[in-house]
Design an enzyme around this catalytic site. Sequence first.
Site, PDB file in Angstrom:
ATOM      1  N   GLY A 104       0.619  -1.137  -0.392  1.00 48.16           N
ATOM      2  CA  GLY A 104       0.037   0.068  -0.198  1.00 48.16           C
ATOM      3  C   GLY A 104       0.776   1.016   0.492  1.00 48.16           C
ATOM      4  O   GLY A 104       1.737   1.026  -0.606  1.00 48.16           O
ATOM      5  N   CYS A 105      -0.111   2.093   0.317  1.00 53.64           N
ATOM      6  CA  CYS A 105       1.049   3.236   0.600  1.00 53.64           C
ATOM      7  C   CYS A 105       2.800   3.650   0.925  1.00 53.64           C
ATOM      8  O   CYS A 105       2.040   3.041   2.642  1.00 53.64           O
ATOM      9  CB  CYS A 105      -0.021   5.426   1.075  1.00 53.64           C
ATOM     10  SG  CYS A 105       0.907   6.258   1.287  1.00 53.64           S
TER      11      CYS A 105
END
Length: 220
Positions: A47-48
């Site tokens: 993810g981020c």
Amino acid sequence: MKSTILYIALIVAFFGCANGQSKSGENAPAKLPAIKAGEAVATFGGGCFWAMAESMSELRGVDEVISGYAGGTTKNPTYEEVSSRTTGHAETVQVYYDPKVISYEKLAEAFFYAHNPTELNYQGPDEGTDYRSIAFYRTPEEKNILLDLIKSINTAKHYNAPIVTQVVPFTVFYPAENYHQGYYKLHLNDNPYLRSVSQPKVVKMRSMEKAQLKPEFQKM
């Protein structure tokens, strides 16, 4: 109540991982550190990269963490190019660590707890292949460690669904722009996305890997 929830969602989306603000002079890619004698390197995407970079940096034995891009085909991609999902890259972190202090297995274990590895091509509000869960191995031993961890975590039913993390050989890592480096620490107090989406991931990793944390994070 619904209008309040919608407002919060819009604020989080605006300040989300794809909307980091850079200052003049910070758009150049970061420089990769020289690997120290006895140091090892690991690369993960979950993810981020703001949250993942913070999670990995809090582990004892970790010397430095660089946010960047890996897993695709475009050379020296920019953040905008990766976000367009035309490069094949995922947001990743490269971890420089002392294997005498923390093992690859413990790093990988923290990785699986620092995000939700059962979400295919998204993480919470961040959607797309650039946010996919992906772990890179450099040796057959690292590949086996990753596969064994996946099997173990699935068997324990820590998550409500099977892990979908890609396990692939490492090829190349491109550092992200300077303004992404250490973003969590710099902007936690002024970015709603970090507080709503990133911080819970970091807090969960701390609770699961307390024995592996640097002393200053064990009390948090």
